[in-house]
Design a protein around this motif. Structure first.
Motif, PDB file in Angstrom:
ATOM      1  N   ARG A   1     -20.299  -8.345   4.847  1.00  0.00           N
ATOM      2  CA  ARG A   1     -18.597  -8.166   3.776  1.00  0.00           C
ATOM      3  C   ARG A   1     -17.927  -9.096   3.895  1.00  0.00           C
ATOM      4  N   ALA A   2     -17.505  -9.779   5.484  1.00  0.00           N
ATOM      5  CA  ALA A   2     -16.470 -10.227   6.063  1.00  0.00           C
ATOM      6  C   ALA A   2     -16.611 -11.938   5.251  1.00  0.00           C
ATOM      7  N   LEU A   3     -17.655 -12.066   5.760  1.00  0.00           N
ATOM      8  CA  LEU A   3     -18.460 -13.628   5.684  1.00  0.00           C
ATOM      9  C   LEU A   3     -18.596 -13.969   4.178  1.00  0.00           C
ATOM     10  N   VAL A   4     -19.055 -13.334   3.072  1.00  0.00           N
ATOM     11  CA  VAL A   4     -19.088 -13.428   1.784  1.00  0.00           C
ATOM     12  C   VAL A   4     -17.935 -13.351   0.955  1.00  0.00           C
ATOM     13  N   LEU A   5     -16.987 -12.533   1.352  1.00  0.00           N
ATOM     14  CA  LEU A   5     -15.787 -12.916   1.179  1.00  0.00           C
ATOM     15  C   LEU A   5     -14.277 -13.610   1.432  1.00  0.00           C
ATOM     16  N   ASN A   6     -14.872 -14.023   2.604  1.00  0.00           N
ATOM     17  CA  ASN A   6     -14.143 -15.451   3.196  1.00  0.00           C
ATOM     18  C   ASN A   6     -14.866 -16.556   3.042  1.00  0.00           C
TER      19      ASN A   6
ATOM     20  N   THR B   1     -13.706   6.881   4.223  1.00  0.00           N
ATOM     21  CA  THR B   1     -13.675   5.697   3.794  1.00  0.00           C
ATOM     22  C   THR B   1     -12.002   5.149   3.097  1.00  0.00           C
ATOM     23  N   GLU B   2     -12.001   6.105   1.778  1.00  0.00           N
ATOM     24  CA  GLU B   2     -10.711   5.183   0.445  1.00  0.00           C
ATOM     25  C   GLU B   2      -9.239   5.553   1.892  1.00  0.00           C
ATOM     26  N   ALA B   3      -9.484   6.854   2.334  1.00  0.00           N
ATOM     27  CA  ALA B   3      -8.181   8.042   3.340  1.00  0.00           C
ATOM     28  C   ALA B   3      -7.980   5.659   4.076  1.00  0.00           C
ATOM     29  N   ALA B   4      -8.866   5.832   4.539  1.00  0.00           N
ATOM     30  CA  ALA B   4      -9.542   4.792   5.836  1.00  0.00           C
ATOM     31  C   ALA B   4      -8.398   3.291   5.574  1.00  0.00           C
ATOM     32  N   VAL B   5      -8.658   3.310   4.590  1.00  0.00           N
ATOM     33  CA  VAL B   5      -8.823   1.694   3.508  1.00  0.00           C
ATOM     34  C   VAL B   5      -7.676   1.573   2.794  1.00  0.00           C
ATOM     35  N   SER B   6      -7.043   2.416   2.555  1.00  0.00           N
ATOM     36  CA  SER B   6      -5.358   2.613   2.167  1.00  0.00           C
ATOM     37  C   SER B   6      -4.233   2.530   2.737  1.00  0.00           C
TER      38      SER B   6
ATOM     39  N   ARG C   1     -14.583   0.255  -1.197  1.00  0.00           N
ATOM     40  CA  ARG C   1     -14.932   1.541  -2.114  1.00  0.00           C
ATOM     41  C   ARG C   1     -16.303   1.753  -2.502  1.00  0.00           C
ATOM     42  N   LEU C   2     -16.912   0.237  -2.800  1.00  0.00           N
ATOM     43  CA  LEU C   2     -17.806   0.386  -3.617  1.00  0.00           C
ATOM     44  C   LEU C   2     -19.270   0.034  -2.586  1.00  0.00           C
ATOM     45  N   LEU C   3     -19.154  -0.044  -1.321  1.00  0.00           N
ATOM     46  CA  LEU C   3     -19.909   0.258   0.113  1.00  0.00           C
ATOM     47  C   LEU C   3     -20.556   2.020   0.597  1.00  0.00           C
TER      48      LEU C   3
ATOM     49  N   ARG D   1     -19.865   5.451   2.620  1.00  0.00           N
ATOM     50  CA  ARG D   1     -20.379   5.261   4.066  1.00  0.00           C
ATOM     51  C   ARG D   1     -21.310   4.316   4.397  1.00  0.00           C
ATOM     52  N   ALA D   2     -22.472   3.405   3.967  1.00  0.00           N
ATOM     53  CA  ALA D   2     -22.349   1.979   3.496  1.00  0.00           C
ATOM     54  C   ALA D   2     -22.163   1.229   4.841  1.00  0.00           C
ATOM     55  N   ALA D   3     -20.332   1.166   4.184  1.00  0.00           N
ATOM     56  CA  ALA D   3     -19.599   0.525   4.976  1.00  0.00           C
ATOM     57  C   ALA D   3     -19.556   0.237   6.766  1.00  0.00           C
ATOM     58  N   TRP D   4     -20.027   1.226   6.649  1.00  0.00           N
ATOM     59  CA  TRP D   4     -20.030   1.825   8.912  1.00  0.00           C
ATOM     60  C   TRP D   4     -21.427   2.013   9.092  1.00  0.00           C
ATOM     61  N   TYR D   5     -22.320   1.305   8.252  1.00  0.00           N
ATOM     62  CA  TYR D   5     -24.269   1.382   8.622  1.00  0.00           C
ATOM     63  C   TYR D   5     -24.555   0.783   9.858  1.00  0.00           C
TER      64      TYR D   5
END
Length: 738
Positions: free
Chosen positions: A557-562, A630-635, A695-697, A699-703
């Motif tokens: 995710r970081a590589l794509v957005l950056n 995830t939502e609470a952690a991000v916000s 948000r779109l990812l 729980r998969a964000a931490w896979y």
């Protein structure tokens, strides 16, 4: 490591500070000599055919002309008695210089090649001996000695040597101006951000240590290898910026812990456990991006890797060693010197960023798509990008060497100082040499070919002129291929390839050099190694972010957005500097993008974007590990880091934007592009795209696959509490006994 740093900071505070001060003084003393070790040039691949051609021409033929003296008589033409005397005197004096060779003067060989179309001006050509650094110093001396009013004539200097001299001089002035702008603005912003003079000074201390330490490193490296003088630019910008970023993170977290009611030792321990580890990983990602520059053969690019990696490592070490000792010594006095309107210590929390993240995550597609669309529009000029090498057009029109170049283009159709240079690697008989020159002269775009056997135009040979004898040696033959006037850069590069495709005279090989050949070879050297550089950046970044987060999705995710934010920033620079927008405001001449500076900007901006990626992700992961969804952690993570990242990005962008005040266009492009990339990343990516992607990812964000989760458990670096710290005793403050 962090436990050791904590013990030293608390138990040996004075010792750490005294030793740090001694080290800084030594680095300053050593670094003062760095400027004498740095070199100009370095844009070419030393192993390329054009570089080998230049070496052979220098050795066998006294070198190609790289210093052009444009002589304008005060009255009449160059053949008037007064002008002729002055011209012969100038020629004789230049021939007597031990640092020049191959002097060719109108007053030795009168002819159309050395006279203007209207017969009012004449040329004296010379080759400056030595390597890039020698040429830069010698050209400066020669330009100062032989230009200006010389009796009956006025003399101005042009050619590659004079252009390099003007570029180096202008960059030195621009650097001083940029620092005089960036440092005061940075100090003001720090004071406003912290609301405390003492806290604001600490980041500047780390920035100063980073700059001084890197100058010392450049002195050492410059003593054993080639290092570009332009490394100074990245040293000051990154040193000040990253030093401030890392110190800002440490000081901000320490003040936050004090405000939460923790005592100084505990506040420092918590700061090192969180901010300290974030800095360690951040430095690793930035250094990894800059290390990719080491794969390129041009020492111009490698020099930025030397300086950049040095800055990152020294800034991180200073932040991790010096700042804890300073904080231990200051304790609550870190808030001293509070501004009148700052009645309380400012919290790092920024509820606005948290609310923005929550809004984005409620409608991730609706909010992210417009932001991504804007970035794609900014990136769209990349579809029409063309690349080139720096020439006199990077200078302001008032520069002497640029003015001379314009006069040569306009008034000297016979000038061959920009010709394609061909040299054989062995002796060639007249018959094969004649056939080769004839074939080259028939190529589209060739005006004439001059060889020891004659001058060739469209396959027809004319008698050899007086200059022909200088083109023949027992071990080699040299030919000059003059292009038709008005030939575009793309056509000139095509012509170089066509000349190289012509079969060499029997029994020899040919090497093709000159400005256009150097551009062809430079683009090939960079282009052929660019996939490797990008691959190294991607792989090392992926590994470091995996070790930091324990997820294989977060690095992707970081590589794509950056990558998206970088394309937007570079695309904007294409729109400005290649397509010619904002020329009136910035005062530059549109030209193809500088290949080396574009690669440099990519690596620097990518590394810095990963710097803020780590800043934000560290807080998000910290909250996620504590059980937040995830939502609470991000916000929550953005709420706690949004203000810090914005502040750090603004301070670093100031350092880069200050280069936009310069007069050398490729330095302007690098500064404005890097600054814009930083702001795009801090605002659009961190504020909008990261929350939407998370948000779109879900729980998969931490896979991570089970095997990699096991590996992370053993090799990863988490923010979990350290094992029980051994008892520490804090040295009393100097004022404690009062």
């Amino acid at each position: 490591m962090f436990s050791t740093i904590l013990r030293l900071a608390l138990n040996r505070t004075r010792l750490v500070l005294v030793l740090s001060a001694v080290v800084v003084v030594v680095m300053a003393a050593v670094g003062f000599g760095a400027f004498g070790k740095l070199q100009g040039g370095g844009f070419d691949d030393p192993g390329a055919p054009s570089s080998r051609a230049k070496t052979l021409i220098d050795r066998e033929f006294g070198g190609a002309s790289d210093l052009v003296l444009l002589v304008t008589p005060d009255n009449g033409g160059p053949d008037t008695p007064a002008a002729a005397r002055a011209g012969r005197t100038l020629t004789a004096a230049l021939k007597g210089e031990p640092t020049v060779d191959n002097v060719v003067s109108y007053w030795d060989h009168p002819g159309p090649a050395l006279a203007s179309k209207d017969g009012t001006k004449a040329l004296v050509l010379a080759h400056v001996k030595g390597g890039d650094n020698d040429i830069a110093d010698r050209a400066k001396t020669l330009v100062g000695r032989y230009t200006g009013d010389r009796g009956a004539v006025d003399v101005r200097a042009g050619g590659a040597a004079a252009v390099n001299n003007d570029v180096n001089s202008q960059v030195t002035k621009d650097l001083a101006l940029a620092e005089s702008i960036a440092v005061p603005i940075t100090m003001i912003l720090l004071v406003l951000a912290f609301g405390s003079l003492v806290a604001a000074l600490l980041p500047l201390v780390i920035g100063l240590i980073a700059v001084v330490g890197t100058f010392a490193e450049l002195y050492v490296l410059g003593s054993v290898t080639d290092v570009s003088v332009f490394a100074v630019n990245i040293t000051t910008a990154l040193g000040l910026g990253l030093g401030i970023d890392y110190a800002l993170l440490m000081v901000n977290r320490f003040r936050e812990n004090l405000a939460a009611g923790h005592e100084v030792p505990d506040a420092l321990r918590r700061t090192l456990r969180t901010a300290g580890r974030t800095i360690a990983f951040s430095a690793g990602t930035v250094a990894a991006a800059l290390a990719a520059l080491l794969v390129f053969p041009q020492f111009f690019l490698r020099s930025f890797a030397y300086a950049g990696i040095g800055v990152v490592v020294i800034a991180a070490l200073a932040a991790l060693i010096v700042i804890p000792a300073l904080l231990a010594a200051l304790g609550h006095r870190v808030n001293a010197g509070r501004l009148p309107w700052s009645s309380t210590v400012r919290s790092s929390d920024a509820p606005l960023w948290g609310r923005m993240a929550s809004t984005v995550m409620r409608r991730p597609a609706i909010t992210a798509l417009p932001a991504a669309a804007v970035l794609l529009v900014l990136a769209s000029p990349l579809l029409g990008v063309t690349f080139g090498s720096p020439d006199e057009r990077v200078l302001p029109e008032s520069a002497q060497s640029r003015s001379v170049a314009q006069t040569l283009d306009r008034e000297f159709p016979g000038d061959d100082s920009g010709a394609i240079q061909v040299v054989t690697t062995g002796p060639a008989a007249n018959g094969p040499l004649d056939g080769y020159a004839t074939a080259v002269s028939k190529l589209p775009g060739v005006q004439r070919v001059t060889a020891s056997t004659g001058t060739y135009t469209d396959g027809a040979r004319a008698a050899a002129g007086p200059e022909a004898a200088a083109l023949s040696r027992p071990t080699a033959q040299r030919l000059t291929v003059v292009q038709e006037p008005g030939l575009g850069s793309g056509d000139s590069q095509k012509l170089v390839r066509e000349v190289r495709a012509v079969a060499a005279p029997a029994g020899t090989h040919t090497l093709v050099g000159g400005t256009d050949a150097e551009l062809v070879d430079s683009k090939h050297a960079i282009g052929s190694r660019l996939p490797l550089a990008i691959g190294l950046v991607a792989v090392t970044t992926f590994v470091l972010l995996f070790l930091f987060t324990g997820s294989v999705v977060q690095p992707l995710r970081a590589l794509v957005l950056n990558g998206l934010s970088l394309c937007a920033a570079i695309g904007a620079m294409v729109w400005i500097f290649q397509d010619g927008h904002l020329t009136g405001l910035l005062g530059f001449t549109p030209m193809p993008m500088d290949t080396s500076m574009t690669v440099l900007m990519f690596c620097v901006a990518f590394g810095l974007s990963m710097d803020y990626e780590v800043f934000v992700t560290s807080r998000i992961k910290e909250l996620h590990d504590q059980g937040a969804d995830t939502e609470a952690a991000v916000s929550g993570g953005l709420s706690r880091t949004g203000r810090l990242v914005t502040m750090a990005a603004a301070l670093l962008a100031v350092s880069f934007f200050a280069f936009g005040t310069g007069k050398v266009s490729f330095i302007q492009m690098f500064g404005l592009g890097s600054g814009l990339a930083i702001l795009i990343d801090a605002v659009a990516v961190r504020g909008i795209l990261v929350p939407a992607a998370m948000r779109l990812l879900g729980r998969a964000a931490w896979y991570a696959p089970p095997a990699l989760r096991c590996l992370h458990g053993k090799a990863g670096l988490s923010d979990a509490d350290d094992e029980q710290e051994p008892p520490v005793r804090q040295e009393p403050h100097p004022t404690a006994a009062r």
